[in-house]
Design a protein around this motif. Structure first.
Motif, PDB file in Angstrom:
ATOM      1  N   ALA A 213      99.537  -2.952  -8.045  1.00 13.86           N
ATOM      2  CA  ALA A 213      98.411  -2.950  -8.289  1.00 13.86           C
ATOM      3  C   ALA A 213      98.047  -2.590  -9.575  1.00 13.86           C
ATOM      4  CB  ALA A 213      97.446  -2.044  -7.327  1.00 13.86           C
ATOM      5  N   THR A 214      99.143  -1.983 -10.322  1.00 12.01           N
ATOM      6  CA  THR A 214      98.942  -1.720 -11.940  1.00 12.01           C
ATOM      7  C   THR A 214      99.634  -2.584 -12.565  1.00 12.01           C
ATOM      8  OG1 THR A 214     101.161  -0.222 -11.815  1.00 12.01           O
ATOM      9  CG2 THR A 214      99.160   0.800 -11.190  1.00 12.01           C
ATOM     10  N   ARG A 215     100.249  -3.641 -12.189  1.00  6.66           N
ATOM     11  CA  ARG A 215     100.940  -4.551 -12.897  1.00  6.66           C
ATOM     12  C   ARG A 215     100.171  -5.517 -13.794  1.00  6.66           C
ATOM     13  NH1 ARG A 215     105.790  -7.543 -10.091  1.00  6.66           N
ATOM     14  NH2 ARG A 215     104.367  -7.720  -8.123  1.00  6.66           N
ATOM     15  N   SER A 216      99.035  -5.829 -13.309  1.00  3.71           N
ATOM     16  CA  SER A 216      98.159  -6.951 -13.882  1.00  3.71           C
ATOM     17  C   SER A 216      97.413  -6.243 -15.194  1.00  3.71           C
ATOM     18  CB  SER A 216      96.794  -7.030 -13.009  1.00  3.71           C
ATOM     19  OG  SER A 216      96.034  -5.881 -12.686  1.00  3.71           O
ATOM     20  N   GLY A 217      97.745  -4.943 -15.381  1.00  6.85           N
ATOM     21  CA  GLY A 217      97.157  -4.322 -16.678  1.00  6.85           C
ATOM     22  C   GLY A 217      98.314  -4.285 -18.080  1.00  6.85           C
ATOM     23  N   PHE A 218      99.447  -4.814 -17.582  1.00 10.10           N
ATOM     24  CA  PHE A 218     100.561  -4.807 -18.399  1.00 10.10           C
ATOM     25  C   PHE A 218     100.275  -6.006 -19.450  1.00 10.10           C
ATOM     26  CE2 PHE A 218     102.137  -1.768 -15.442  1.00 10.10           C
ATOM     27  CZ  PHE A 218     101.912  -0.616 -16.211  1.00 10.10           C
ATOM     28  N   VAL A 219     101.073  -5.822 -20.561  1.00  5.65           N
ATOM     29  CA  VAL A 219     101.461  -7.079 -21.264  1.00  5.65           C
ATOM     30  C   VAL A 219     102.605  -7.764 -21.028  1.00  5.65           C
ATOM     31  CG1 VAL A 219     101.832  -7.750 -23.858  1.00  5.65           C
ATOM     32  CG2 VAL A 219     100.134  -5.945 -23.353  1.00  5.65           C
ATOM     33  N   GLY A 220     102.507  -9.114 -20.813  1.00  2.00           N
ATOM     34  CA  GLY A 220     103.716  -9.785 -20.611  1.00  2.00           C
ATOM     35  C   GLY A 220     104.086  -9.682 -19.103  1.00  2.00           C
ATOM     36  N   VAL A 221     103.532  -9.614 -18.098  1.00  2.00           N
ATOM     37  CA  VAL A 221     103.619  -9.333 -16.826  1.00  2.00           C
ATOM     38  C   VAL A 221     104.202 -10.466 -16.251  1.00  2.00           C
ATOM     39  CG1 VAL A 221     102.667  -9.312 -14.487  1.00  2.00           C
ATOM     40  CG2 VAL A 221     101.787  -7.994 -16.356  1.00  2.00           C
ATOM     41  N   GLN A 222     105.423 -10.416 -15.502  1.00  2.00           N
ATOM     42  CA  GLN A 222     106.261 -11.513 -14.806  1.00  2.00           C
ATOM     43  C   GLN A 222     105.970 -11.102 -13.283  1.00  2.00           C
ATOM     44  OE1 GLN A 222     110.064 -11.867 -16.323  1.00  2.00           O
ATOM     45  NE2 GLN A 222     109.347 -11.788 -18.379  1.00  2.00           N
ATOM     46  N   PRO A 223     105.549 -12.072 -12.519  1.00  2.00           N
ATOM     47  CA  PRO A 223     105.306 -11.748 -11.235  1.00  2.00           C
ATOM     48  C   PRO A 223     106.280 -11.355 -10.330  1.00  2.00           C
ATOM     49  CG  PRO A 223     104.292 -13.699 -11.539  1.00  2.00           C
ATOM     50  CD  PRO A 223     105.027 -13.206 -12.825  1.00  2.00           C
ATOM     51  N   ASN A 224     107.482 -11.380 -10.537  1.00  2.00           N
ATOM     52  CA  ASN A 224     108.798 -10.965  -9.582  1.00  2.00           C
ATOM     53  C   ASN A 224     109.706 -10.310 -10.425  1.00  2.00           C
ATOM     54  OD1 ASN A 224     107.925 -12.361  -7.287  1.00  2.00           O
ATOM     55  ND2 ASN A 224     108.674 -14.366  -8.341  1.00  2.00           N
ATOM     56  N   SER A 225     109.265  -9.787 -11.796  1.00  2.00           N
ATOM     57  CA  SER A 225     110.163  -9.056 -12.514  1.00  2.00           C
ATOM     58  C   SER A 225     110.531  -7.625 -11.761  1.00  2.00           C
ATOM     59  CB  SER A 225     109.572  -8.804 -13.854  1.00  2.00           C
ATOM     60  OG  SER A 225     108.458  -8.038 -13.753  1.00  2.00           O
TER      61      SER A 225
ATOM     62  N   ALA B  93     114.285  -6.608 -10.981  1.00  2.00           N
ATOM     63  CA  ALA B  93     114.953  -5.644 -11.496  1.00  2.00           C
ATOM     64  C   ALA B  93     115.790  -4.641 -10.543  1.00  2.00           C
ATOM     65  CB  ALA B  93     113.926  -4.898 -12.505  1.00  2.00           C
ATOM     66  N   THR B  94     114.711  -4.303  -9.349  1.00  2.00           N
ATOM     67  CA  THR B  94     115.221  -3.446  -8.425  1.00  2.00           C
ATOM     68  C   THR B  94     116.292  -3.748  -7.774  1.00  2.00           C
ATOM     69  OG1 THR B  94     113.022  -2.619  -8.142  1.00  2.00           O
ATOM     70  CG2 THR B  94     114.448  -2.192  -6.304  1.00  2.00           C
ATOM     71  N   THR B  95     116.559  -5.340  -7.510  1.00  2.00           N
ATOM     72  CA  THR B  95     117.817  -5.712  -6.736  1.00  2.00           C
ATOM     73  C   THR B  95     118.778  -5.608  -7.527  1.00  2.00           C
ATOM     74  OG1 THR B  95     116.009  -7.227  -5.558  1.00  2.00           O
ATOM     75  CG2 THR B  95     118.533  -7.773  -5.672  1.00  2.00           C
ATOM     76  N   ALA B  96     118.602  -5.995  -8.936  1.00  2.00           N
ATOM     77  CA  ALA B  96     119.735  -5.772 -10.019  1.00  2.00           C
ATOM     78  C   ALA B  96     120.407  -4.348  -9.944  1.00  2.00           C
ATOM     79  CB  ALA B  96     119.425  -6.390 -11.193  1.00  2.00           C
TER      80      ALA B  96
ATOM     81  N   GLU C  43     120.255  -1.353 -19.751  1.00  2.00           N
ATOM     82  CA  GLU C  43     121.119  -0.394 -19.042  1.00  2.00           C
ATOM     83  C   GLU C  43     120.591   0.489 -17.944  1.00  2.00           C
ATOM     84  OE1 GLU C  43     123.398   3.572 -20.910  1.00  2.00           O
ATOM     85  OE2 GLU C  43     122.807   2.237 -22.099  1.00  2.00           O
ATOM     86  N   PHE C  44     119.320   0.626 -18.254  1.00  2.00           N
ATOM     87  CA  PHE C  44     118.518   1.437 -17.022  1.00  2.00           C
ATOM     88  C   PHE C  44     117.536   0.482 -15.981  1.00  2.00           C
ATOM     89  CE2 PHE C  44     119.837   4.476 -19.877  1.00  2.00           C
ATOM     90  CZ  PHE C  44     120.204   5.429 -19.123  1.00  2.00           C
ATOM     91  N   ASP C  45     117.862  -0.798 -16.268  1.00  2.00           N
ATOM     92  CA  ASP C  45     117.228  -1.796 -15.158  1.00  2.00           C
ATOM     93  C   ASP C  45     115.747  -1.679 -15.230  1.00  2.00           C
ATOM     94  OD1 ASP C  45     119.910  -2.921 -14.418  1.00  2.00           O
ATOM     95  OD2 ASP C  45     120.216  -0.913 -13.602  1.00  2.00           O
ATOM     96  N   LEU C  46     115.172  -1.314 -16.490  1.00  2.00           N
ATOM     97  CA  LEU C  46     113.462  -1.206 -16.404  1.00  2.00           C
ATOM     98  C   LEU C  46     112.918  -2.666 -16.307  1.00  2.00           C
ATOM     99  CD1 LEU C  46     113.506   1.310 -19.523  1.00  2.00           C
ATOM    100  CD2 LEU C  46     113.640   1.657 -16.887  1.00  2.00           C
ATOM    101  N   PRO C  47     111.986  -2.807 -15.581  1.00  2.00           N
ATOM    102  CA  PRO C  47     111.277  -4.144 -15.400  1.00  2.00           C
ATOM    103  C   PRO C  47     110.231  -4.178 -16.545  1.00  2.00           C
ATOM    104  CG  PRO C  47     110.273  -2.235 -13.861  1.00  2.00           C
ATOM    105  CD  PRO C  47     111.405  -1.832 -14.399  1.00  2.00           C
ATOM    106  N   THR C  48     110.113  -5.358 -17.241  1.00  2.00           N
ATOM    107  CA  THR C  48     109.100  -5.627 -18.256  1.00  2.00           C
ATOM    108  C   THR C  48     107.634  -5.163 -17.937  1.00  2.00           C
ATOM    109  OG1 THR C  48     108.764  -7.719 -17.408  1.00  2.00           O
ATOM    110  CG2 THR C  48     110.712  -7.440 -19.191  1.00  2.00           C
ATOM    111  N   ASP C  49     107.367  -5.045 -16.911  1.00  2.00           N
ATOM    112  CA  ASP C  49     106.165  -4.640 -16.472  1.00  2.00           C
ATOM    113  C   ASP C  49     105.630  -3.187 -17.067  1.00  2.00           C
ATOM    114  OD1 ASP C  49     107.443  -6.405 -14.481  1.00  2.00           O
ATOM    115  OD2 ASP C  49     105.490  -6.102 -13.423  1.00  2.00           O
ATOM    116  N   ILE C  50     106.597  -2.479 -17.267  1.00  2.00           N
ATOM    117  CA  ILE C  50     106.267  -1.059 -17.556  1.00  2.00           C
ATOM    118  C   ILE C  50     106.144  -0.803 -19.279  1.00  2.00           C
ATOM    119  CG2 ILE C  50     107.501   0.175 -15.645  1.00  2.00           C
ATOM    120  CD1 ILE C  50     109.627   0.969 -17.542  1.00  2.00           C
ATOM    121  N   ILE C  51     106.563  -1.996 -19.894  1.00  2.00           N
ATOM    122  CA  ILE C  51     106.466  -1.977 -21.419  1.00  2.00           C
ATOM    123  C   ILE C  51     105.126  -2.685 -21.785  1.00  2.00           C
ATOM    124  CG2 ILE C  51     107.636  -2.918 -23.471  1.00  2.00           C
ATOM    125  CD1 ILE C  51     110.127  -3.266 -22.000  1.00  2.00           C
TER     126      ILE C  51
END
Length: 500
Positions: A44-56, A60-63, A139-147
């Motif tokens: 629910a919080t993803r839509s507020g981020f810049v550069g959102v990728q729906p499945n990122s 990222a979690t799978t990787a 290195e820490f498999d961070l999704p772009t959603d949190i950037i």
């Protein structure tokens, strides 16, 4: 085998929790299920981020799972501690849920260790610039959603307001990530929880040290899991190992007599500015240097999701921090005018590693250990890295939680850390002493930053956390230019002193 969690309630058997976290071959399924639930709750919080990728996020979690499985497969080494009884896993309490604590807890839980992550402020908004290097994303498999923002340009602004554009050497794929700590830390904690760590909303109040070689540590804490009450419930937890990830004012550090260190005060205001002003900061950050904004650090304007973070810091004159903040606001006023302050934050930041970082079966990571670089003030990457390295040493030496660990095992983490990063901290310490000592020296510093070679070497080292080999001729040219800049700055400083 029993553990106490809740002083007044006595002890309770861990069989059910062990089965939930580790037992009967169901752990992988349970972890995936918990991770999916955590991910679902955060979408629910993803839509507020810049550069959102729906499945990122899911990708990222799978990787990340695949990466951790690879890391968990290790060659067995001789354990120095005793074999734990059948059905009993090594128990570790991680105190503090920032990047260092969350990454330590995640690695421990994935490695088969019974892990408890204790954090008081699960919505923590630490006054932090929030910049992370590019290498940390992978290195820490961070999704772009949190950037929030991908900074590709920076302005270095001297005491005389000379502006130098930095970032000319970056490729199209290179950037500095700007995050909000409350978003990133929450993601890392939920990932640790999904990997099997038990996250406790609590505040450690006291740590009882072992009374014998194999006796447990007793963590006393106030449990705030009951949201209907503002008063924490006195509780205890018995563990084999304690990792202090509880920041500059670490209570774990005090309990193990880790020694004192000097610290800076960071002060930051989050300011919501008009859209046209925000457009200017879309992918740009500013750094101000000068005696007015800090006698030994710098002021900053860093872009976030829908606002900017304006702040500064100092070690040598902490009582004047609000004056330095006012000066930073004044120098950035042209671009931030019309803004509204939405949050004010302040926090201590360590200036160097503590004299002692391990004692028996307790150790320190992140800010608690003092892992913040001088000159740049960077701490997020090193916090996460130290937490992971510490946890990896514990997983390895305990053979995935089957053996007790000792001080010598924890020291392997410190040895690897110092070997890898000691030179980095030393070089940045020298740079701060040379270029932050006076306004003429700061002018020389900004002048140097206009050089393309300096920019390339600086960004490559920062973005990838590696010592980048230079070109001998360019290195010689840089040395000559540096000496020239320092000579000019020294002459200016003497001239200014003579006029005074």
């Amino acid at each position: 085998h029993q553990r106490r969690i809740g002083a007044s309630q006595g002890s309770m058997k861990t069989t059910a929790m062990q089965k939930q976290l580790h037992g009967n071959g169901t752990r992988g399924k349970a972890s995936v299920s918990r991770l999916q639930q955590a991910t679902k709750g955060m979408r629910a919080t993803r839509s507020g981020f810049v550069g959102v990728q729906p499945n990122s996020w899911t990708t990222a979690t799978t990787a990340h799972n695949a990466t951790l499985r690879t890391r968990a497969t290790r060659v067995e080494v001789a354990a120095t501690g005793a074999k734990l009884p059948e059905g009993r896993k090594l128990r570790v309490a991680v105190i503090g849920g920032g990047p260092s604590g969350a990454c330590a807890a995640e690695t421990l839980a994935k490695g088969g260790v019974e892990t408890y992550l204790i954090e008081r402020k699960l919505d923590n908004c630490k006054p932090c610039g929030g910049a992370i290097p590019l290498c940390m994303v992978d290195e820490f498999d961070l999704p772009t959603d949190i950037i929030d923002r991908k900074v590709t340009k920076m302005k270095m602004i001297s005491p005389s307001n000379r502006e130098v554009d930095v970032g000319k050497t970056l490729s199209e794929k290179e950037y500095i990530g700007m995050c909000r700590r409350e978003v990133m830390d929450d993601f890392l904690r939920k990932r640790a929880d999904a990997m099997g760590a038990t996250v406790v909303n609590g505040l450690m109040t006291k740590l009882d040290l072992p009374t014998s070689k194999d006796a447990p540590y007793v963590v006393h804490y106030s449990d705030y899991s009951d949201k209907s009450s503002k008063v924490g419930k006195p509780s205890t937890l018995e563990v084999d190992v304690v990792i202090g990830a509880d920041g500059a004012n670490s209570r774990v550090a005090k309990a193990i007599d880790a020694g004192e260190y000097d610290y800076a005060i960071a002060f930051q205001e989050r300011i919501r500015i008009p859209d046209d002003k925000m457009e200017y900061y879309k992918n740009l950050a500013e750094m101000y240097v000068g005696d007015d904004v800090s006698p030994d650090f710098y002021g900053w304007v860093f872009p976030k999701y829908d606002h900017v973070a304006v702040g500064t810091g100092t070690v040598v004159n902490k009582t004047a921090i609000k004056d330095y903040q006012a000066a930073t606001r004044a120098r950035s006023s042209k671009r931030c005018e019309g803004g509204k302050i939405i949050r004010v934050e302040a926090h201590p930041i360590p200036e160097h590693p503590r004299p002692r970082r391990v004692k028996e079966r307790a150790t320190l990571v992140g800010d608690a250990a003092g892992y913040v670089t001088k000159c740049s003030g960077e701490g997020i990457y090193f916090a996460a890295k130290s937490g992971r390295m510490c946890a990896e040493a514990i997983v390895e030496k305990s053979r995935q939680g089957q053996y007790m660990v000792e001080e010598a095992d924890l020291r392997t983490y410190l040895d690897k850390w110092d070997k890898k990063y000691w030179a980095t901290y030393k070089v940045l310490d020298i740079l701060q002493k040379v270029f932050y000592r006076s306004n003429p020296a700061r002018e020389a510093f900004v002048e140097m930053c206009d050089d393309d070679y300096v920019q390339k070497m600086t960004f490559d080292s920062y973005l990838y956390k590696t010592v980048v080999p230079g070109n001998p001729m360019d290195d010689l040219k840089l040395a000559v230019n540096t000496i020239g800049s320092l000579v000019r700055s020294n002459a200016l400083r003497k001239a200014a002193a003579a006029k005074a």
